[in-house]
Scaffold this active site. Structure first.
Site, mmCIF file in Angstrom:
data_model
loop_
_atom_site.group_PDB
_atom_site.id
_atom_site.type_symbol
_atom_site.label_atom_id
_atom_site.label_comp_id
_atom_site.label_asym_id
_atom_site.label_seq_id
_atom_site.Cartn_x
_atom_site.Cartn_y
_atom_site.Cartn_z
ATOM 1 N N ARG A 46 0.858 -1.200 0.000
ATOM 2 C CA ARG A 46 0.000 0.000 0.000
ATOM 3 C C ARG A 46 0.888 1.242 0.000
ATOM 4 O O ARG A 46 0.641 2.209 -0.698
ATOM 5 C CB ARG A 46 -0.949 0.014 1.212
ATOM 6 C CG ARG A 46 -1.650 1.366 1.365
ATOM 7 C CD ARG A 46 -2.871 1.362 2.288
ATOM 8 N NE ARG A 46 -2.755 0.513 3.444
ATOM 9 C CZ ARG A 46 -1.998 0.784 4.520
ATOM 10 N NH1 ARG A 46 -1.297 1.904 4.584
ATOM 11 N NH2 ARG A 46 -1.934 -0.061 5.524
ATOM 12 N N TYR A 98 -17.212 16.704 -14.100
ATOM 13 C CA TYR A 98 -17.681 15.322 -14.203
ATOM 14 C C TYR A 98 -18.740 15.056 -13.125
ATOM 15 O O TYR A 98 -18.580 15.472 -11.975
ATOM 16 C CB TYR A 98 -16.464 14.407 -14.025
ATOM 17 C CG TYR A 98 -16.791 12.952 -13.955
ATOM 18 C CD1 TYR A 98 -17.301 12.290 -15.063
ATOM 19 C CD2 TYR A 98 -16.583 12.228 -12.790
ATOM 20 C CE1 TYR A 98 -17.603 10.939 -14.995
ATOM 21 C CE2 TYR A 98 -16.881 10.879 -12.716
ATOM 22 C CZ TYR A 98 -17.391 10.240 -13.820
ATOM 23 O OH TYR A 98 -17.690 8.904 -13.744
ATOM 24 N N ASP A 170 -8.198 18.988 -13.490
ATOM 25 C CA ASP A 170 -8.503 17.652 -13.985
ATOM 26 C C ASP A 170 -8.161 17.649 -15.481
ATOM 27 O O ASP A 170 -8.837 18.286 -16.283
ATOM 28 C CB ASP A 170 -9.992 17.345 -13.743
ATOM 29 C CG ASP A 170 -10.383 15.936 -14.191
ATOM 30 O OD1 ASP A 170 -9.740 15.397 -15.104
ATOM 31 O OD2 ASP A 170 -11.361 15.395 -13.633
ATOM 32 N N LYS A 195 -9.555 6.668 -18.824
ATOM 33 C CA LYS A 195 -9.930 7.206 -20.116
ATOM 34 C C LYS A 195 -8.739 7.102 -21.095
ATOM 35 O O LYS A 195 -8.287 6.012 -21.353
ATOM 36 C CB LYS A 195 -10.448 8.628 -19.941
ATOM 37 C CG LYS A 195 -11.408 8.800 -18.728
ATOM 38 C CD LYS A 195 -12.726 8.056 -18.883
ATOM 39 C CE LYS A 195 -13.539 7.972 -17.589
ATOM 40 N NZ LYS A 195 -13.855 9.236 -16.950
HETATM 41 C C1 LIG Z 1 -14.294 9.628 -15.610
HETATM 42 C C2 LIG Z 1 -13.860 10.918 -15.065
HETATM 43 C C3 LIG Z 1 -13.531 11.074 -13.713
HETATM 44 C C4 LIG Z 1 -13.674 9.937 -12.716
HETATM 45 O O1 LIG Z 1 -12.770 8.927 -12.961
HETATM 46 P P1 LIG Z 1 -13.041 7.373 -12.599
HETATM 47 O O2 LIG Z 1 -11.809 6.715 -13.068
HETATM 48 O O3 LIG Z 1 -14.282 6.973 -13.339
HETATM 49 O O4 LIG Z 1 -13.241 7.322 -11.119
HETATM 50 C C5 LIG Z 1 -13.074 12.294 -13.295
HETATM 51 N N1 LIG Z 1 -12.956 13.339 -14.150
HETATM 52 C C6 LIG Z 1 -13.283 13.242 -15.448
HETATM 53 C C7 LIG Z 1 -13.129 14.425 -16.344
HETATM 54 C C8 LIG Z 1 -13.747 12.038 -15.951
HETATM 55 O O5 LIG Z 1 -14.086 11.949 -17.246
#
Ligand SMILES: *Cc1c(COP(=O)(O)O)cnc(C)c1O
Length: 379
Positions: A46, A98, A170, A195
């Site tokens: 961890r 998001y 982000d 993504k």
């Molecule tokens: C999908 C997404 C998240 C969350 O990520 P997860 O891996 O699904 O927890 C956060 N920000 C954006 C812009 C996203 O597209």
């Protein structure tokens, strides 16, 4: 090293013990210590794992930060980063984030005493006005999900620095291939590596990077304390995905450009949102701060046309949540990815019921164009 070389050779790209050109998957939870109190590099997975460390070092290099951290999901990364703050602290948040981030803020973090103001990040006077004596950070996405709104990262970071606030971006939609927020003045970058970074719709992962040693220490502490780390198998898969980011992004972008062209010239389409479209509101800033414009497109069909019919008639493009995979994915945010946002708030931030979001994949351009065209023609 230039970017595409870095994708393959930066971070820790080889196993130091054997020279294997792919980092081994170290599944061990614990490590044999030579003596008591020897302060070994690896003690418990961890706290640190060599496979995870390889991808963490890689994302730090790609985002030009000092340290990277890998989490079990993008949401876990965002949670750990926002855990830097304490009850009573105030955070300014972009009004188009998001859906899961919106839910984390409103249904979890608010219960712990953090306060938030949601702001239109395109309006810098509003950003500045929202700052109060308790404000500690500004958090936003650019391009946003799903409206692709562009925020001037440098301008916001300048405001933040003048008020001694942290800037958190982000960078999921852009990826470090298109945009480096830390270089533009941000303090922390977060990613849903599920993504584009993973890139193959076969992994859920999150990353955080900072260029500040003190923040790095704090995020490392939180990662270990909260414990939502990325496992070694997924760390390996993520590193493998990142190696082809540049090759994939080039094709994603070419295909997206062709599809924007098609949509803009089709009579069924009322409005197209794409940062690389010179008619788009954020185009000038996008051109300044991004290398390319990515492959996320949102659009609205003419009034009276059912967006469900359009998406269900597609044969190659998959109707699915998520984005950034090699396969083209399409969805209706109001009832899918952004369904957790109350309708009035969603409409106020511009996400209409009929909005369609398309993540353009790397299939052959002719096939994608033909698929979208056939569905438009049947409307
Ligand atoms: C999908 C997404 C998240 C969350 O990520 P997860 O891996 O699904 O927890 C956060 N920000 C954006 C812009 C996203 O597209």
């Amino acid at each position: 090293m230039k970017f595409n070389t870095k994708l393959i050779h930066a971070g820790i790209s080889e196993d130091q013990a054997t020279g294997a050109v792919s980092m081994p998957i170290y599944r061990a939870s614990t490590y044999h210590q030579k003596r008591v109190g020897g302060n070994p590099e690896w003690e418990y997975s961890r706290s640190g794992n060599p496979t995870r460390a390889a991808v963490e070092k890689l994302i730090a290099d790609l985002e030009q930060g000092v340290a990277g951290f890998a989490f079990a999901s993008g949401s876990a990364a965002i949670h750990a980063v926002l855990s830097l703050f304490s009850a009573g602290d105030h955070i300014i948040v972009g009004n188009d984030v998001y859906g899961g981030t919106f839910r984390l803020i409103n249904q979890v973090l608010k219960r712990f005493g953090l306060t938030f103001t949601s702001v239109d990040m395109q309006d810098l006077t509003q950003v500045e006005k929202a700052i109060n004596e308790h404000t500690v950070a500004i958090y936003f996405e650019t391009p946003t999900n799903p409206l692709l709104k562009i925020t001037d990262i440098k301008a916001v970071a300048d405001i933040a620095h003048n008020h001694d606030l942290k800037t958190i971006v982000d960078n999921t939609f852009a990826t470090p291939y298109n945009q480096n927020p830390l270089v533009l003045g941000a303090d922390i970058v977060v990613h849903s590596a599920t993504k584009y970074l993973g890139g193959h719709s076969d992994l859920v992962a999150g990353l955080a990077v900072t260029n500040d040693e003190q923040l790095a220490e704090q995020i490392g502490f939180l990662q270990n304390s909260i414990g939502s780390v990325l496992g070694p198998d997924d760390s390996w898969l993520l590193q493998r995905g990142i190696k082809t980011l540049g090759a994939r992004m080039r094709v994603h972008h070419e295909n997206a450009t062709a599809i924007v062209d098609l949509l803009k010239n089709d009579a069924h389409v009322a409005k197209v949102y794409y940062p690389g479209d010179p008619d788009f509101a954020g185009y000038e800033i996008a051109k300044q701060q991004m290398n390319h414009f990515g492959a996320m497109i949102s659009f609205e069909l003419m009034a009276g046309i059912d967006p469900k019919q359009f998406v269900e008639q597609l044969q190659i493009v998959d109707l699915a949540e998520s984005l950034g995979g090699i396969e083209s994915l399409i969805e209706i945010p109001a009832v899918m990815t952004h369904g957790s946002i109350p309708r009035d708030i969603r409409l106020a931030s511009g996400i209409k019921d009929e909005l369609i979001r398309l993540s353009v994949g790397i299939e052959d351009q002719e096939d994608l164009v033909a698929d979208i065209q056939q569905s438009l023609d049947k409307l």
